[in-house]
Design a protein around this motif. Structure first.
Motif, PDB file in Angstrom:
ATOM      1  N   ARG A 124      45.881 -65.835 -27.722  1.00 26.27           N
ATOM      2  CA  ARG A 124      44.899 -66.355 -26.767  1.00 26.27           C
ATOM      3  C   ARG A 124      44.169 -67.564 -27.354  1.00 26.27           C
ATOM      4  N   ILE A 125      43.777 -67.466 -28.613  1.00 25.07           N
ATOM      5  CA  ILE A 125      43.087 -68.579 -29.276  1.00 25.07           C
ATOM      6  C   ILE A 125      44.007 -69.793 -29.350  1.00 25.07           C
ATOM      7  N   ARG A 126      45.255 -69.570 -29.747  1.00 17.17           N
ATOM      8  CA  ARG A 126      46.208 -70.674 -29.849  1.00 17.17           C
ATOM      9  C   ARG A 126      46.406 -71.365 -28.498  1.00 17.17           C
ATOM     10  N   ASN A 127      46.450 -70.578 -27.420  1.00 18.68           N
ATOM     11  CA  ASN A 127      46.625 -71.166 -26.090  1.00 18.68           C
ATOM     12  C   ASN A 127      45.455 -72.080 -25.726  1.00 18.68           C
ATOM     13  N   PHE A 128      44.235 -71.656 -26.054  1.00 18.84           N
ATOM     14  CA  PHE A 128      43.071 -72.489 -25.764  1.00 18.84           C
ATOM     15  C   PHE A 128      43.117 -73.786 -26.584  1.00 18.84           C
ATOM     16  N   VAL A 129      43.517 -73.680 -27.848  1.00 21.00           N
ATOM     17  CA  VAL A 129      43.598 -74.867 -28.701  1.00 21.00           C
ATOM     18  C   VAL A 129      44.696 -75.802 -28.196  1.00 21.00           C
ATOM     19  N   LYS A 130      45.817 -75.234 -27.743  1.00 17.17           N
ATOM     20  CA  LYS A 130      46.908 -76.055 -27.218  1.00 17.17           C
ATOM     21  C   LYS A 130      46.481 -76.822 -25.969  1.00 17.17           C
TER      22      LYS A 130
ATOM     23  N   THR B   1      38.880 -83.972 -19.348  1.00 12.03           N
ATOM     24  CA  THR B   1      39.651 -82.733 -19.406  1.00 12.03           C
ATOM     25  C   THR B   1      39.663 -82.173 -20.823  1.00 12.03           C
ATOM     26  N   ALA B   2      39.799 -83.064 -21.799  1.00 14.37           N
ATOM     27  CA  ALA B   2      39.802 -82.628 -23.196  1.00 14.37           C
ATOM     28  C   ALA B   2      38.454 -82.034 -23.575  1.00 14.37           C
ATOM     29  N   ALA B   3      37.366 -82.645 -23.116  1.00 17.33           N
ATOM     30  CA  ALA B   3      36.030 -82.131 -23.426  1.00 17.33           C
ATOM     31  C   ALA B   3      35.814 -80.762 -22.788  1.00 17.33           C
ATOM     32  N   ASP B   4      36.285 -80.605 -21.557  1.00 19.52           N
ATOM     33  CA  ASP B   4      36.153 -79.302 -20.879  1.00 19.52           C
ATOM     34  C   ASP B   4      36.980 -78.235 -21.593  1.00 19.52           C
ATOM     35  N   ALA B   5      38.189 -78.597 -21.993  1.00 15.40           N
ATOM     36  CA  ALA B   5      39.052 -77.649 -22.700  1.00 15.40           C
ATOM     37  C   ALA B   5      38.449 -77.284 -24.049  1.00 15.40           C
TER      38      ALA B   5
ATOM     39  N   ASN C 169      35.584 -70.290 -42.015  1.00 16.70           N
ATOM     40  CA  ASN C 169      35.824 -71.688 -42.354  1.00 16.70           C
ATOM     41  C   ASN C 169      37.021 -72.265 -41.603  1.00 16.70           C
ATOM     42  N   THR C 170      38.016 -71.431 -41.331  1.00 14.52           N
ATOM     43  CA  THR C 170      39.188 -71.886 -40.576  1.00 14.52           C
ATOM     44  C   THR C 170      38.781 -72.281 -39.166  1.00 14.52           C
ATOM     45  N   ALA C 171      37.993 -71.433 -38.516  1.00 13.48           N
ATOM     46  CA  ALA C 171      37.542 -71.736 -37.161  1.00 13.48           C
ATOM     47  C   ALA C 171      36.660 -72.974 -37.153  1.00 13.48           C
ATOM     48  N   SER C 172      35.795 -73.081 -38.136  1.00 10.91           N
ATOM     49  CA  SER C 172      34.912 -74.235 -38.234  1.00 10.91           C
ATOM     50  C   SER C 172      35.714 -75.521 -38.408  1.00 10.91           C
ATOM     51  N   ARG C 173      36.725 -75.463 -39.250  1.00 12.55           N
ATOM     52  CA  ARG C 173      37.578 -76.630 -39.498  1.00 12.55           C
ATOM     53  C   ARG C 173      38.321 -77.039 -38.228  1.00 12.55           C
ATOM     54  N   LYS C 174      38.859 -76.053 -37.509  1.00 15.08           N
ATOM     55  CA  LYS C 174      39.591 -76.357 -36.275  1.00 15.08           C
ATOM     56  C   LYS C 174      38.663 -76.988 -35.238  1.00 15.08           C
TER      57      LYS C 174
ATOM     58  N   LYS D  99      35.254 -77.257 -24.760  1.00 20.07           N
ATOM     59  CA  LYS D  99      34.104 -76.391 -24.480  1.00 20.07           C
ATOM     60  C   LYS D  99      34.552 -74.952 -24.229  1.00 20.07           C
ATOM     61  N   ALA D 100      35.734 -74.782 -23.651  1.00 22.79           N
ATOM     62  CA  ALA D 100      36.270 -73.437 -23.414  1.00 22.79           C
ATOM     63  C   ALA D 100      36.864 -72.841 -24.689  1.00 22.79           C
ATOM     64  N   ALA D 101      37.399 -73.693 -25.579  1.00 21.12           N
ATOM     65  CA  ALA D 101      38.054 -73.203 -26.793  1.00 21.12           C
ATOM     66  C   ALA D 101      37.062 -72.782 -27.868  1.00 21.12           C
ATOM     67  N   GLN D 102      35.910 -73.424 -27.920  1.00 23.00           N
ATOM     68  CA  GLN D 102      34.937 -73.125 -28.975  1.00 23.00           C
ATOM     69  C   GLN D 102      34.484 -71.670 -28.974  1.00 23.00           C
ATOM     70  N   PRO D 103      34.102 -71.083 -27.833  1.00 20.22           N
ATOM     71  CA  PRO D 103      33.723 -69.663 -27.874  1.00 20.22           C
ATOM     72  C   PRO D 103      34.882 -68.743 -28.242  1.00 20.22           C
ATOM     73  N   GLU D 104      36.096 -69.131 -27.883  1.00 20.36           N
ATOM     74  CA  GLU D 104      37.256 -68.314 -28.248  1.00 20.36           C
ATOM     75  C   GLU D 104      37.441 -68.289 -29.761  1.00 20.36           C
ATOM     76  N   LEU D 105      37.289 -69.444 -30.396  1.00 17.54           N
ATOM     77  CA  LEU D 105      37.389 -69.502 -31.855  1.00 17.54           C
ATOM     78  C   LEU D 105      36.277 -68.680 -32.497  1.00 17.54           C
ATOM     79  N   ALA D 106      35.068 -68.784 -31.952  1.00 12.47           N
ATOM     80  CA  ALA D 106      33.938 -68.023 -32.497  1.00 12.47           C
ATOM     81  C   ALA D 106      34.170 -66.523 -32.329  1.00 12.47           C
ATOM     82  N   ARG D 107      34.769 -66.141 -31.201  1.00 11.90           N
ATOM     83  CA  ARG D 107      35.063 -64.730 -30.961  1.00 11.90           C
ATOM     84  C   ARG D 107      36.116 -64.232 -31.938  1.00 11.90           C
ATOM     85  N   GLY D 108      37.079 -65.091 -32.269  1.00  7.20           N
ATOM     86  CA  GLY D 108      38.084 -64.725 -33.261  1.00  7.20           C
ATOM     87  C   GLY D 108      37.461 -64.449 -34.617  1.00  7.20           C
ATOM     88  N   VAL D 109      36.438 -65.225 -34.968  1.00  5.01           N
ATOM     89  CA  VAL D 109      35.724 -64.999 -36.228  1.00  5.01           C
ATOM     90  C   VAL D 109      34.980 -63.667 -36.163  1.00  5.01           C
ATOM     91  N   ALA D 110      34.304 -63.428 -35.049  1.00  7.95           N
ATOM     92  CA  ALA D 110      33.514 -62.200 -34.900  1.00  7.95           C
ATOM     93  C   ALA D 110      34.394 -60.954 -34.943  1.00  7.95           C
TER      94      ALA D 110
END
Length: 86
Positions: A27-33, A46-50, A70-75, A52-63
Motif C-alpha cells: 500500500r505504501i509503495r503504491n502511494f509513492v508510485k 497532481t504530484a502535490a496532491d499525491a 529515518n527511511t520514511a523521513s528520507r523518502k 499529501k496523500a502519501a505522507q500519512p501512509e509513510l507515517a503510518r508505516g513507521v507507527a
C-alpha cells in the motif's frame, strides 16, 4: 522443526504478521508510485496532491513498525524536493 507449543504459535503468528506487513508495504509503495508517476508526468498540482496523500501512509508505516523512521523521513524529503522542483 518447532517442538514447543510456544515455538509453534510463534511460527503461526509470524506468517500472519508477514502477510499483514506485506500488504502494508504494498500500500505504501503504491502511494509513492503515484507521486513518482505524477512527477514524471510533470503535473505539479497532481504530484502535490499525491504527496499529501502519501505522507500519512509513510507515517503510518513507521507507527506500525513496517518502516524505519529515518527511511520514511528520507523518502518524504526526497519526494518533497522533487515535487518542489517541478
Amino acid at each position: 522443526m518447532a517442538n514447543t507449543p510456544q515455538a509453534k504459535k510463534r511460527i503461526r503468528r509470524n506468517t500472519n504478521r508477514a502477510t499483514i506487513n506485506g500488504a502494508r508495504m504494498s500500500r505504501i509503495r503504491n502511494f509513492v508510485k503515484k507521486v513518482e508517476a505524477a512527477i514524471e508526468g510533470g503535473d505539479k498540482q497532481t504530484a502535490a496532491d499525491a504527496l499529501k496523500a502519501a505522507q500519512p501512509e509513510l507515517a503510518r508505516g513507521v507507527a506500525r513498525g513496517v518502516l524505519h523512521k529515518n527511511t520514511a523521513s528520507r523518502k518524504m524529503s526526497r519526494l518533497t524536493k522533487r515535487v518542489a522542483a517541478l
